[in-house]
Design a protein around this motif. Structure first.
Motif, short mmCIF file in Angstrom:
data_model
loop_
_atom_site.label_atom_id
_atom_site.label_comp_id
_atom_site.label_asym_id
_atom_site.label_seq_id
_atom_site.Cartn_x
_atom_site.Cartn_y
_atom_site.Cartn_z
N ILE A 34 18.20 14.85 -23.70
CA ILE A 34 19.06 13.76 -24.17
C ILE A 34 18.79 12.47 -23.42
N PHE A 35 18.75 12.51 -22.09
CA PHE A 35 18.72 11.30 -21.29
C PHE A 35 17.34 10.84 -20.86
N LEU A 36 16.34 11.69 -20.93
CA LEU A 36 15.00 11.29 -20.52
C LEU A 36 14.15 10.84 -21.69
N ARG A 37 14.71 10.78 -22.87
CA ARG A 37 13.99 10.31 -24.05
C ARG A 37 13.78 8.80 -23.92
N PRO A 38 12.54 8.32 -24.07
CA PRO A 38 12.31 6.89 -23.93
C PRO A 38 12.97 6.10 -25.06
N ALA A 39 13.32 4.88 -24.72
CA ALA A 39 13.94 3.99 -25.71
C ALA A 39 12.92 3.65 -26.79
N PRO A 40 13.34 3.55 -28.05
CA PRO A 40 12.41 3.13 -29.11
C PRO A 40 12.00 1.68 -28.89
N ILE A 41 10.84 1.33 -29.43
CA ILE A 41 10.34 -0.04 -29.30
C ILE A 41 10.33 -0.68 -30.68
N GLU A 42 10.82 -1.89 -30.77
CA GLU A 42 10.82 -2.61 -32.04
C GLU A 42 9.43 -3.17 -32.32
N GLN A 43 9.01 -3.09 -33.58
CA GLN A 43 7.70 -3.60 -33.97
C GLN A 43 7.54 -5.07 -33.60
N ARG A 44 8.60 -5.84 -33.73
CA ARG A 44 8.50 -7.29 -33.51
C ARG A 44 8.13 -7.63 -32.08
N LEU A 45 8.32 -6.74 -31.13
CA LEU A 45 7.94 -7.01 -29.75
C LEU A 45 6.43 -7.12 -29.56
N LYS A 128 3.02 2.23 -16.33
CA LYS A 128 3.91 1.23 -15.74
C LYS A 128 4.87 0.63 -16.77
N VAL A 129 4.67 0.95 -18.05
CA VAL A 129 5.56 0.46 -19.09
C VAL A 129 6.62 1.54 -19.33
N HIS A 130 7.75 1.41 -18.62
CA HIS A 130 8.81 2.41 -18.69
C HIS A 130 9.81 2.14 -19.80
N SER A 131 9.89 0.89 -20.23
CA SER A 131 10.82 0.51 -21.30
C SER A 131 10.16 -0.60 -22.11
N PRO A 132 10.66 -0.88 -23.29
CA PRO A 132 10.07 -1.95 -24.10
C PRO A 132 10.04 -3.30 -23.38
N GLU A 133 10.99 -3.55 -22.50
CA GLU A 133 11.04 -4.81 -21.77
C GLU A 133 9.88 -4.97 -20.79
N ASP A 134 9.24 -3.86 -20.41
CA ASP A 134 8.11 -3.91 -19.48
C ASP A 134 6.80 -4.33 -20.15
N PHE A 135 6.76 -4.33 -21.49
CA PHE A 135 5.53 -4.70 -22.20
C PHE A 135 5.19 -6.15 -21.89
N GLY A 136 3.95 -6.37 -21.42
CA GLY A 136 3.54 -7.70 -21.00
C GLY A 136 2.60 -8.41 -21.95
N GLY A 137 2.58 -8.02 -23.22
CA GLY A 137 1.72 -8.71 -24.18
C GLY A 137 0.26 -8.35 -24.03
N ARG A 138 -0.02 -7.12 -23.58
CA ARG A 138 -1.41 -6.67 -23.40
C ARG A 138 -1.58 -5.29 -24.03
N ILE A 139 -2.74 -5.08 -24.68
CA ILE A 139 -3.06 -3.82 -25.34
C ILE A 139 -4.41 -3.34 -24.84
N ASP A 140 -4.51 -2.06 -24.52
CA ASP A 140 -5.76 -1.46 -24.05
C ASP A 140 -6.44 -0.75 -25.22
N ILE A 141 -7.64 -1.21 -25.58
CA ILE A 141 -8.39 -0.59 -26.66
C ILE A 141 -9.69 -0.04 -26.09
N ALA A 142 -9.89 1.27 -26.24
CA ALA A 142 -11.09 1.91 -25.72
C ALA A 142 -12.33 1.36 -26.43
N ALA A 143 -13.36 1.09 -25.63
CA ALA A 143 -14.60 0.53 -26.18
C ALA A 143 -15.79 1.21 -25.50
N GLU A 144 -16.26 2.30 -26.09
CA GLU A 144 -17.43 3.02 -25.60
C GLU A 144 -17.36 3.32 -24.10
#
Length: 160
Positions: A34-45, A128-144
């Motif tokens: 119940i309590f350890l489920r991560p908060a959902p993230i809104e697409q608009r973020l 390090k992104v524990h909640s949606p508020e921690d998202f810093g506008g960066r995405i990691d995309i694997a490249a070879e």
């Protein structure tokens, strides 16, 4: 003939002893679910224009991710929590491949899709992104075998 360890213990005592062990463990499992489920993230973020060194810009929009390389290709995506942090689950499977000159381009890959971890502003570790508020506008995309870190641009000029 070997005697059982609990052979002389009354049945009622066995039930009580089992309950003393099982009830607290079941309670902990239920509370954790119940309590350890991560908060959902809104697409608009995650909406915005993202750029990476030597790679085509991507535009994350309400219903799709558009690759800004003149091909008019797009991906569907879902922003969601995962076991360690948050990610974008994208379909179809397009991967970044290095071309001559060190530039990257998106090409068809194997599988039905990929997972792109969301990063905080100060770390390349998705944990390090524990909640949606921690998202810093960066995405990691694997490249070879490496990673291309896409950063949301402030002005959005690269996504035209």
């Amino acid at each position: 003939m070997a005697a059982s360890l609990f052979a002389d213990v009354p049945f009622r005592a066995k039930i009580i002893g089992g309950a003393i062990i099982v009830v607290p463990l079941a309670t902990l499992a239920l509370l954790g679910a119940i309590f350890l489920r991560p908060a959902p993230i809104e697409q608009r973020l995650v909406w915005g224009c993202y750029t990476a060194d030597n790679a085509p810009p991507i535009s994350v929009e309400e219903s799709k991710i558009r690759i800004v390389d003149g091909t008019r290709r797009s991906l569907s995506y879902i922003a969601e929590p995962c076991k360690e942090g948050y990610r974008l689950t994208v379909h179809p499977a397009l991967i970044l491949k290095a071309s001559e000159g060190g530039r990257y381009s998106f090409e068809q890959g194997r599988g039905i899709g990929y997972f792109w971890p969301l990063l905080s502003e100060a770390s390349d570790n998705p944990r390090k992104v524990h909640s949606p508020e921690d998202f810093g506008g960066r995405i990691d995309i694997a490249a070879e075998g490496r990673s291309a870190i896409y950063v949301r641009s402030k002005d959005g000029n690269n996504c035209g």
